[in-house]
Scaffold this active site. Structure first.
Site, PDB file in Angstrom:
ATOM      1  N   THR A   1       0.817  -1.208   0.000  1.00 17.63           N
ATOM      2  CA  THR A   1       0.000   0.000   0.000  1.00 17.63           C
ATOM      3  C   THR A   1       0.849   1.255   0.000  1.00 17.63           C
ATOM      4  O   THR A   1       2.041   1.220   0.267  1.00 17.63           O
ATOM      5  CB  THR A   1      -0.942   0.032   1.214  1.00 17.63           C
ATOM      6  OG1 THR A   1      -1.989   0.943   0.941  1.00 17.63           O
ATOM      7  CG2 THR A   1      -0.237   0.448   2.476  1.00 17.63           C
TER       8      THR A   1
ATOM      9  N   CYS B   1       5.889   1.848  -7.686  1.00 14.58           N
ATOM     10  CA  CYS B   1       5.859   0.794  -6.665  1.00 14.58           C
ATOM     11  C   CYS B   1       4.928  -0.336  -7.111  1.00 14.58           C
ATOM     12  O   CYS B   1       3.744  -0.104  -7.358  1.00 14.58           O
ATOM     13  CB  CYS B   1       5.375   1.374  -5.333  1.00 14.58           C
ATOM     14  SG  CYS B   1       5.189   0.145  -4.035  1.00 14.58           S
TER      15      CYS B   1
ATOM     16  N   GLY C   1       2.107   4.857  -7.726  1.00 18.64           N
ATOM     17  CA  GLY C   1       1.557   3.679  -8.397  1.00 18.64           C
ATOM     18  C   GLY C   1       2.319   3.296  -9.650  1.00 18.64           C
ATOM     19  O   GLY C   1       2.355   2.120 -10.029  1.00 18.64           O
TER      20      GLY C   1
ATOM     21  N   THR D   1       1.557  -0.842  -5.164  1.00 15.28           N
ATOM     22  CA  THR D   1       0.617   0.278  -5.132  1.00 15.28           C
ATOM     23  C   THR D   1      -0.121   0.334  -6.457  1.00 15.28           C
ATOM     24  O   THR D   1       0.504   0.277  -7.509  1.00 15.28           O
ATOM     25  CB  THR D   1       1.384   1.601  -4.900  1.00 15.28           C
ATOM     26  OG1 THR D   1       2.101   1.510  -3.668  1.00 15.28           O
ATOM     27  CG2 THR D   1       0.438   2.788  -4.848  1.00 15.28           C
TER      28      THR D   1
END
Length: 181
Positions: free
Chosen positions: A7, A169, A166, A172
């Site tokens: 996350t 990673c 996003g 994410t």
């Protein structure tokens, strides 16, 4: 500080002519090892009559336990964010069950933005940016640049920063939940 996979949670504070803007957002990806099991999880919520924003990184069940405990501390201390955070951290360090919980919280209200960890830390980062989770460093860097170089509202900075995280990673995704005060 240990970062949990799966996350990115980001909070941004911005002073404007109309007052302080506070936004907190997170992505929706949940992973089990290297497998994505859900892409639309809601890891951000409003607490204490909508006056506190909170998001989590880490084990989901552990985070919900911490949300419940934190909200109880907010009720007990009439919404005083820092005091509630310190009291939660004391319990987290001393309670045998809580001590095993693997999660971090990012919390914010109009007066402060904090990171709460199971190590007994209550941290108030500088510049009003809080970032946790595996994509936290990417989101933090993007938010810092946007906060310094644009007039974007806090919620838009959170949105754009989560998008950048996003892209970088693998834990994410692009499904975001963003709450504001």
């Amino acid at each position: 500080m240990e970062q949990y996979h799966g996350t990115t949670i980001l909070s941004v504070r911005r002073q404007t002519a109309d007052g302080i803007q506070v936004a907190l957002g997170g992505d929706g990806q949940v992973t089990l090892g290297n497998i994505v099991v859900k892409g639309t999880a809601r890891k951000v919520r409003k607490l204490y009559q909508g006056r506190v924003l909170a998001g989590f990184a880490g084990a989901t069940a552990d985070a919900f336990t911490l949300f419940e405990r934190f909200e109880a501390k907010l009720e007990k201390h009439q919404g005083q964010l820092t005091r509630a955070a310190i009291e939660l951290t004391k319990d987290w360090r001393t309670d045998r069950v809580l001590r095993r919980l693997e999660a971090m919280l990012a919390v914010a209200d109009h007066s402060a933005s904090l990171i709460i960890t199971g190590n007994g830390d209550v941290l108030e980062p500088e510049q009003g940016i809080v970032a946790i989770g595996s994509g936290g460093a990417y989101a933090h860097s993007a938010a810092k640049a946007l906060l310094s170089n644009t007039d974007l509202p806090a919620a838009e900075i959170v949105k754009k920063s989560l998008e950048i995280a996003g892209e970088l990673c693998i834990y994410t995704n692009m499904h975001h939940t963003i709450e504001t005060l």
